[in-house]
Design an enzyme around this catalytic site. Sequence first.
Site, mmCIF file in Angstrom:
data_model
loop_
_atom_site.group_PDB
_atom_site.id
_atom_site.type_symbol
_atom_site.label_atom_id
_atom_site.label_comp_id
_atom_site.label_asym_id
_atom_site.label_seq_id
_atom_site.Cartn_x
_atom_site.Cartn_y
_atom_site.Cartn_z
ATOM 1 N N ILE A 129 0.879 -1.167 0.000
ATOM 2 C CA ILE A 129 0.000 0.000 0.000
ATOM 3 C C ILE A 129 0.913 1.212 0.000
ATOM 4 C CG2 ILE A 129 -1.797 1.261 1.240
ATOM 5 C CD1 ILE A 129 -2.748 -1.439 2.324
ATOM 6 N N HIS A 132 0.158 5.136 1.623
ATOM 7 C CA HIS A 132 0.068 5.503 3.051
ATOM 8 C C HIS A 132 1.266 4.908 3.791
ATOM 9 C CE1 HIS A 132 -2.857 6.654 6.459
ATOM 10 N NE2 HIS A 132 -1.672 6.419 7.011
ATOM 11 N N LEU A 133 2.082 5.803 4.326
ATOM 12 C CA LEU A 133 3.320 5.430 5.011
ATOM 13 C C LEU A 133 3.067 4.398 6.114
ATOM 14 C CD1 LEU A 133 6.347 6.082 5.509
ATOM 15 C CD2 LEU A 133 5.587 7.928 7.010
ATOM 16 N N HIS A 134 3.914 3.389 6.191
ATOM 17 C CA HIS A 134 3.817 2.409 7.272
ATOM 18 C C HIS A 134 5.180 1.760 7.483
ATOM 19 C CE1 HIS A 134 2.778 0.384 3.462
ATOM 20 N NE2 HIS A 134 3.454 -0.640 3.940
ATOM 21 N N GLN A 135 5.520 1.553 8.733
ATOM 22 C CA GLN A 135 6.778 0.882 9.078
ATOM 23 C C GLN A 135 6.500 -0.536 9.548
ATOM 24 O OE1 GLN A 135 10.662 2.167 10.462
ATOM 25 N NE2 GLN A 135 9.746 2.171 12.488
#
Length: 185
Positions: A129, A132-135
């Site tokens: 995805i 949308h930023l995600h770690q």
Amino acid sequence: MESSNDFAAVPDAFQRLWTPHRLVYIENGQQPQKHECPFCIVPSMTDEKALIVARGEHCYVLLNLFPYNSGHLLVCPYRHVATYDEATAEEVAEMASLTQTAMRVLTAVSNCDGFNIGMNQGRIAGAGIAEHLHQHIVPRWALDSNFFPIIAGTKAIPRLLGEVRADVAAGWPASAPREAPSASS
Ligand SMILES: [Zn+2]
């Protein structure tokens, strides 16, 4: 019947053997449209439904619906930003502190031996995805590798996501932010 599209997660190429399995988790090909970004939608849902383990002021932590390993967490800003350099200083700081807390909690509740932590920036870099930023925070155990991913494109996940979410949420320290952000923040 629940659909995996109701959850926020980063899909990958692996099929998964759930032990015990639920069909809802075996769907694949999830690719949300921009207007229905799962990481924007799920904070309005209950923690149990959204697989959220902790809520901060600027960011939240949830279980990945498509885990590389049991306890695979994602840290996301509430704001719909795609890349790390678009995040504000407050968002970056809270992503870091939530990542530290997640490491401590996962170590305490799952006795893991190490972690893979990182961000895929852009679809070309493997972001499921990308908008949308995600770690990713992936706990590792000394003996967690097996031959399934090599021979069958399949990983065996030993525990249901709901059970893992409950364990991690219960282990999250009370002093860390857990409530949904207020309207004033
Ligand atoms: Zn979003």
